[in-house]
Scaffold this active site. Structure first.
Site, mmCIF file in Angstrom:
data_model
loop_
_atom_site.group_PDB
_atom_site.id
_atom_site.type_symbol
_atom_site.label_atom_id
_atom_site.label_comp_id
_atom_site.label_asym_id
_atom_site.label_seq_id
_atom_site.Cartn_x
_atom_site.Cartn_y
_atom_site.Cartn_z
ATOM 1 N NE ARG A 101 -3.073 0.264 3.191
ATOM 2 C CZ ARG A 101 -2.508 0.454 4.392
ATOM 3 N NH1 ARG A 101 -1.851 1.574 4.647
ATOM 4 N NH2 ARG A 101 -2.595 -0.469 5.328
ATOM 5 C CG ASP A 110 -8.873 15.881 -15.193
ATOM 6 O OD1 ASP A 110 -8.175 15.284 -16.041
ATOM 7 O OD2 ASP A 110 -9.887 15.373 -14.669
ATOM 8 C CE1 TYR A 136 -15.806 11.124 -16.557
ATOM 9 C CE2 TYR A 136 -15.404 11.209 -14.202
ATOM 10 C CZ TYR A 136 -15.745 10.501 -15.331
ATOM 11 O OH TYR A 136 -16.033 9.160 -15.229
#
Ligand SMILES: *Cc1c(COP(=O)(O)O)cnc(C)c1O
Length: 378
Positions: free
Chosen positions: A46, A170, A98
């Site tokens: 992780r 983005d 988005y």
């Protein structure tokens, strides 16, 4: 090294002296320690995994960042990003966004008392007039999804720098092959790696890329704590996809320009939104800040019936969500990506029953034209 070389040789770490050209998939959750208080550099997947690390180093390099984190999806990356903020904070966001990001901000982040103003970020004055004492960041998508509006990243970064705000971009639609927001003054780049970076419509992935160590430290802490990391196998698929990023985008863009010009000449097509058309309002800014226009086209047809007909008659082009892969996909933003955006907000942007969005893939452009031609026919 040039971009296309970095896509293949962006990280030179060698594994176990085998000479393997492809990075091994380190399918392990944990790593043994050589001794008490010692570590091989890897403890638990992780936190870090060698396959994922290889991918992260390449993506950081492609975006000119100092660090990148690979997430299990683009939304996982944006959700982790939101953990930088606290109740009371305010963020200014592109209003043509988005749909999933809109849903996250509107339904999850707002519940956590983070407030938002959705503004047209192509107009600097709109951003400036919404900056308040609690404003912490500006989040921009450019070109936007699906209306292809272009925001001047450098101009916005001058503003965010002056007011000490974070600028997040983005960069999913253009990828670092065509646009490098960190070099234009952005602090954080977001990706849905599911799209062009992966490029084969087969893997979900997301990225955050940062330009300084403070942000890297803060986001790495959130990353290991919240745990939406990319698996070793999916990291390997992304490494493989990125090797052909430059050639894919070159060819996809070439076909997109041909298709945009072709669509303009069709009687059932009323408007074409593609940043590479000289008539596009963002054309000049795009030419300045990007080295290409990408391969996403939105177009408005003459009626809802035509839109429905195109969606049901296309056979090579698939009627499916997503974008950026080798298969060409067509979507109905109103019913798909933007179904959760309130009707008034959506329609004010031009996202209505006549609008279609096409992601141009790697098929022969002639075959794509033949398919659209028969689909547009009554
Ligand atoms: C798809 C997409 C996202 C979300 O990414 P997922 O990988 O689907 O979670 C975010 N931003 C843009 C611009 C996208 O196209």
């Amino acid at each position: 090294m040039d971009f296309s070389t970095l896509c293949i040789h962006g990280n030179k770490d060698k594994y176990e002296n085998t000479g393997a050209l492809s990075v091994p998939i380190f399918q392990t959750a944990s790593f043994a320690h050589p001794g008490v208080g010692q570590s091989t550099g890897y403890d638990y997947s992780r936190l870090q995994n060698p396959t994922r690390e290889h991918l992260e180093k390449i993506v950081a390099k492609l975006e000119s960042g100092i660090d990148s984190m690979a997430f299990s999806s683009g939304m996982a990356a944006i959700a982790a990003l939101m953990e930088l903020f606290s109740p009371g904070d305010h963020i200014i966001v592109s209003d043509d966004l988005y749909g999933g990001s809109h849903r996250l901000f509107h339904s999850v982040s707002m519940k956590n008392k983070i407030s938002f103003d959705f503004v047209n970020t192509t107009e600097l004055s709109q951003i400036e007039s919404h900056i308040g004492t609690n404003t912490k960041a500006v989040f921009v998508e450019t070109p936007t999804n699906p209306m292809m509006q272009v925001t001047d990243i450098k101009a916005v970064s001058n503003l965010t720098e002056k007011h000490k705000l974070l600028l997040v971009v983005d960069n999913t639609f253009l990828t670092p092959y065509f646009q490098k927001p960190l070099n234009l003054g952005a602090d954080i780049v977001v990706h849905s790696g599911t799209k062009y970076l992966g490029g084969h419509n087969d893997t979900l992935a997301g990225f955050l890329v940062v330009r300084n160590h403070t942000l890297s430290e803060k986001l790495r802490f959130i990353y290991k704590t919240t745990g939406a990391c990319l698996s070793p196998f999916d990291s390997w698929l992304l490494i493989r996809g990125i090797k052909t990023l430059a050639v894919r985008l070159e060819r996809q863009q070439e076909s997109a320009k041909i298709l945009a010009d072709w669509l303009l000449a069709q009687k059932h097509v009323k408007k074409v939104y593609y940043a590479g058309l000289e008539t596009h309002p963002g054309y000049e800014i795009s030419k300045r800040q990007s080295t290409g226009f990408g391969a996403m086209i939105s177009f408005e047809v003459d009626s809802e019936e035509t839109a429905v007909r195109v969606l049901s008659k296309v056979s090579l082009i698939q009627y499916a969500e997503s974008l950026g892969g080798v298969e060409s996909l067509i979507t109905y933003p109103m019913l798909q990506t933007h179904a959760d955006v309130p009707r008034e907000v959506r329609e004010a942007k031009g996202i209505q029953e006549k609008l279609l969005r096409l992601s141009v893939g790697l098929e022969s452009v002639n075959d794509l034209i033949l398919d659209l031609e028969q689909a547009l026919e009554e």
